[in-house]
Design a protein around this motif. Structure first.
Motif, PDB file in Angstrom:
ATOM      1  N   PHE A  59       0.851  -1.193   0.000  1.00 30.85           N
ATOM      2  CA  PHE A  59       0.000   0.000   0.000  1.00 30.85           C
ATOM      3  C   PHE A  59       0.886   1.243   0.000  1.00 30.85           C
ATOM      4  O   PHE A  59       1.868   1.306   0.734  1.00 30.85           O
ATOM      5  CB  PHE A  59      -0.907   0.021   1.246  1.00 30.85           C
ATOM      6  CG  PHE A  59      -1.680   1.313   1.390  1.00 30.85           C
ATOM      7  CD1 PHE A  59      -2.892   1.472   0.748  1.00 30.85           C
ATOM      8  CD2 PHE A  59      -1.164   2.370   2.124  1.00 30.85           C
ATOM      9  CE1 PHE A  59      -3.589   2.677   0.840  1.00 30.85           C
ATOM     10  CE2 PHE A  59      -1.851   3.577   2.222  1.00 30.85           C
ATOM     11  CZ  PHE A  59      -3.067   3.726   1.578  1.00 30.85           C
ATOM     12  N   ALA A  60       0.542   2.211  -0.819  1.00 33.91           N
ATOM     13  CA  ALA A  60       1.300   3.463  -0.827  1.00 33.91           C
ATOM     14  C   ALA A  60       0.363   4.649  -1.015  1.00 33.91           C
ATOM     15  O   ALA A  60      -0.636   4.558  -1.720  1.00 33.91           O
ATOM     16  CB  ALA A  60       2.330   3.455  -1.953  1.00 33.91           C
ATOM     17  N   ASN A  61       0.707   5.725  -0.357  1.00 29.66           N
ATOM     18  CA  ASN A  61       0.010   6.998  -0.563  1.00 29.66           C
ATOM     19  C   ASN A  61       1.026   7.953  -1.175  1.00 29.66           C
ATOM     20  O   ASN A  61       2.103   8.160  -0.625  1.00 29.66           O
ATOM     21  CB  ASN A  61      -0.484   7.527   0.799  1.00 29.66           C
ATOM     22  CG  ASN A  61      -0.903   8.994   0.739  1.00 29.66           C
ATOM     23  OD1 ASN A  61      -0.129   9.856   0.328  1.00 29.66           O
ATOM     24  ND2 ASN A  61      -2.116   9.283   1.154  1.00 29.66           N
ATOM     25  N   ILE A  62       0.669   8.522  -2.306  1.00 31.95           N
ATOM     26  CA  ILE A  62       1.545   9.496  -2.964  1.00 31.95           C
ATOM     27  C   ILE A  62       0.797  10.796  -3.185  1.00 31.95           C
ATOM     28  O   ILE A  62      -0.398  10.784  -3.499  1.00 31.95           O
ATOM     29  CB  ILE A  62       2.131   8.941  -4.286  1.00 31.95           C
ATOM     30  CG1 ILE A  62       3.036   9.974  -4.976  1.00 31.95           C
ATOM     31  CG2 ILE A  62       1.033   8.497  -5.263  1.00 31.95           C
ATOM     32  CD1 ILE A  62       4.386   9.502  -5.316  1.00 31.95           C
ATOM     33  N   THR A  63       1.492  11.903  -3.016  1.00 34.91           N
ATOM     34  CA  THR A  63       0.875  13.215  -3.170  1.00 34.91           C
ATOM     35  C   THR A  63       1.740  14.110  -4.038  1.00 34.91           C
ATOM     36  O   THR A  63       2.950  14.209  -3.835  1.00 34.91           O
ATOM     37  CB  THR A  63       0.692  13.881  -1.779  1.00 34.91           C
ATOM     38  OG1 THR A  63      -0.131  13.036  -0.970  1.00 34.91           O
ATOM     39  CG2 THR A  63       0.032  15.249  -1.899  1.00 34.91           C
ATOM     40  N   ASN A  64       1.114  14.712  -5.018  1.00 34.24           N
ATOM     41  CA  ASN A  64       1.758  15.803  -5.748  1.00 34.24           C
ATOM     42  C   ASN A  64       1.191  17.077  -5.134  1.00 34.24           C
ATOM     43  O   ASN A  64       0.029  17.412  -5.354  1.00 34.24           O
ATOM     44  CB  ASN A  64       1.422  15.726  -7.241  1.00 34.24           C
ATOM     45  CG  ASN A  64       1.813  17.021  -7.938  1.00 34.24           C
ATOM     46  OD1 ASN A  64       2.872  17.566  -7.683  1.00 34.24           O
ATOM     47  ND2 ASN A  64       0.947  17.518  -8.783  1.00 34.24           N
ATOM     48  N   PRO A  65       1.991  17.788  -4.333  1.00 33.11           N
ATOM     49  CA  PRO A  65       1.433  18.851  -3.495  1.00 33.11           C
ATOM     50  C   PRO A  65       1.096  20.154  -4.209  1.00 33.11           C
ATOM     51  O   PRO A  65       0.388  20.982  -3.649  1.00 33.11           O
ATOM     52  CB  PRO A  65       2.532  19.075  -2.456  1.00 33.11           C
ATOM     53  CG  PRO A  65       3.790  18.664  -3.137  1.00 33.11           C
ATOM     54  CD  PRO A  65       3.430  17.591  -4.120  1.00 33.11           C
ATOM     55  N   SER A  66       1.619  20.359  -5.398  1.00 31.59           N
ATOM     56  CA  SER A  66       1.361  21.671  -6.005  1.00 31.59           C
ATOM     57  C   SER A  66       0.902  21.569  -7.452  1.00 31.59           C
ATOM     58  O   SER A  66       1.149  20.562  -8.122  1.00 31.59           O
ATOM     59  CB  SER A  66       2.624  22.537  -5.901  1.00 31.59           C
ATOM     60  OG  SER A  66       3.717  21.821  -6.376  1.00 31.59           O
ATOM     61  N   PRO A  67       0.227  22.585  -7.939  1.00 36.11           N
ATOM     62  CA  PRO A  67      -0.231  22.571  -9.330  1.00 36.11           C
ATOM     63  C   PRO A  67       0.962  22.500 -10.281  1.00 36.11           C
ATOM     64  O   PRO A  67       2.053  22.963  -9.950  1.00 36.11           O
ATOM     65  CB  PRO A  67      -0.942  23.923  -9.471  1.00 36.11           C
ATOM     66  CG  PRO A  67      -1.230  24.385  -8.099  1.00 36.11           C
ATOM     67  CD  PRO A  67      -0.152  23.821  -7.237  1.00 36.11           C
ATOM     68  N   ILE A  68       0.745  21.906 -11.432  1.00 38.50           N
ATOM     69  CA  ILE A  68       1.807  21.778 -12.429  1.00 38.50           C
ATOM     70  C   ILE A  68       1.432  22.626 -13.634  1.00 38.50           C
ATOM     71  O   ILE A  68       0.298  22.567 -14.122  1.00 38.50           O
ATOM     72  CB  ILE A  68       1.970  20.303 -12.851  1.00 38.50           C
ATOM     73  CG1 ILE A  68       2.363  19.446 -11.639  1.00 38.50           C
ATOM     74  CG2 ILE A  68       3.000  20.151 -13.961  1.00 38.50           C
ATOM     75  CD1 ILE A  68       2.196  17.966 -11.869  1.00 38.50           C
ATOM     76  N   HIS A  69       2.383  23.384 -14.090  1.00 38.68           N
ATOM     77  CA  HIS A  69       2.161  24.253 -15.243  1.00 38.68           C
ATOM     78  C   HIS A  69       1.768  23.419 -16.463  1.00 38.68           C
ATOM     79  O   HIS A  69       2.430  22.457 -16.811  1.00 38.68           O
ATOM     80  CB  HIS A  69       3.447  25.036 -15.514  1.00 38.68           C
ATOM     81  CG  HIS A  69       3.353  25.946 -16.693  1.00 38.68           C
ATOM     82  ND1 HIS A  69       2.628  27.126 -16.656  1.00 38.68           N
ATOM     83  CD2 HIS A  69       3.855  25.854 -17.940  1.00 38.68           C
ATOM     84  CE1 HIS A  69       2.716  27.720 -17.828  1.00 38.68           C
ATOM     85  NE2 HIS A  69       3.450  26.973 -18.638  1.00 38.68           N
ATOM     86  N   ALA A  70       0.690  23.816 -17.127  1.00 33.30           N
ATOM     87  CA  ALA A  70       0.230  23.084 -18.310  1.00 33.30           C
ATOM     88  C   ALA A  70       0.451  23.891 -19.582  1.00 33.30           C
ATOM     89  O   ALA A  70       0.863  23.360 -20.610  1.00 33.30           O
ATOM     90  CB  ALA A  70      -1.255  22.743 -18.163  1.00 33.30           C
ATOM     91  N   GLY A  71       0.183  25.168 -19.509  1.00 37.81           N
ATOM     92  CA  GLY A  71       0.309  26.043 -20.662  1.00 37.81           C
ATOM     93  C   GLY A  71      -0.006  27.452 -20.200  1.00 37.81           C
ATOM     94  O   GLY A  71      -0.185  27.671 -19.008  1.00 37.81           O
TER      95      GLY A  71
END
Ligand SMILES: *[C@@H]1O[C@H](CO)[C@@H](O)[C@H](O)[C@H]1NC(C)=O
Ligand SMILES: *[C@@H]1O[C@H](CO)[C@@H](O)[C@H](O)[C@H]1NC(C)=O
Length: 185
Positions: A59-71
Motif C-alpha cells: 500500500f502506498a500513498n503518494i501526493t503531488n502537493p502543487s499545481p503543475i504548469h500546463a500552458g
C-alpha cells in the motif's frame, strides 16, 4: 486495537519509517516540478499458515502537493492517490503490472480553474524487479508512480505524464511494525 484474521495471519508487516520525497521525471518540460511525497507505504506478507490470506500486499500513498504548469494560464491541479498492489504469494510476482490507484484531488492552494475547464489526474503504480532472488518484494522494492494529467480550458486540451521511481528497503527507509503473529494498529 483491531484484531482481524488478516492481521493475525501476517508473517511480516513493514511500513515507511520516514516520509519520502521523490522527484518526478517530466518529459519535455523546463521547470522542475515540486517533489512528490510518499507519506505512507506498507507491505505485508502472509504467514502461509492454513486459513491465512494468500495475498501479499503493498500500500502506498503518494501526493503531488502543487499545481503543475500546463500552458499559458493553465495548470493541472495538485492530486493525491492511494495505491494498492495485491498478489498471490509464491505463485506470482507483482512485477511489471500497472495498477490503477484511487485518486483524490489534494487540498488546493486556492488555484481555481474557470468553469469552462475540466481536469483529471490519474495515478498508477508499478513494482519494478530489483533482485530476481527475492521471494517477494516486501522488504526491498522499487516503486514507480506515474501521474497522467489532462486538462481542457476553453476548448484547448493539455496533457502531461510524469513518472518517478523510489527505492524502499528495510533498514533504510522502512521498518517492521510486528513479527510473528502480532497485533497491528
Ligand atoms: C495521502 O496522505 C496525505 C497526507 O497524509 C493526505 O493529505 C491525502 O489525503 C492522502 N491521499 C489519499 C488519496 O487519501
Ligand atoms: C486512502 O487510504 C486511507 C488509509 O487507508 C483512507 O483513510 C483514505 O480514505 C483513502 N483515501 C481514498 C481517496 O481512498
Amino acid at each position: 486495537m483491531i484484531f482481524s484474521k488478516l492481521t493475525l495471519a501476517l508473517a511480516s508487516l513493514l511500513a515507511l519509517a520516514n516520509s519520502a520525497v521523490t522527484r518526478p521525471w517530466l518529459n519535455k518540460d523546463l521547470e522542475p516540478p515540486s517533489p512528490w511525497q510518499v507519506t505512507r507505504l506498507s507491505t505485508a506478507q502472509p504467514s502461509g499458515r492454513p486459513g491465512s490470506s494468500p495475498f501479499a500486499h503493498i500500500f502506498a500513498n503518494i501526493t503531488n502537493p502543487s499545481p503543475i504548469h500546463a500552458g499559458p494560464g493553465a495548470s493541472f491541479d495538485a492530486s493525491s492517490a492511494n495505491c494498492t498492489v495485491d498478489w498471490v504469494l509464491g505463485t506470482a510476482q507483482p512485477y511489471g503490472i500497472v495498477y490503477e490507484c484511487t485518486t483524490a484531488a489534494a487540498p488546493t492552494t486556492g488555484n481555481q480553474q474557470s468553469s469552462a475547464s475540466a481536469s483529471s489526474a490519474k495515478w498508477t503504480v508499478e513494482i519494478l524487479e530489483t533482485d530476481p532472488s527475492l521471494y517477494a518484494p516486501t522488504e526491498k522494492l522499487d516503486v514507480r508512480f506515474t501521474l497522467t494529467s489532462d486538462l481542457t480550458v476553453d476548448g484547448r486540451a493539455y496533457s502531461k505524464v510524469l513518472a518517478a521511481t523510489r527505492h524502499f528497503e528495510v533498514g533504510d527507509n522502512m521498518r517492521g511494525i510486528c513479527g510473528g503473529s502480532g497485533v497491528v494498529r
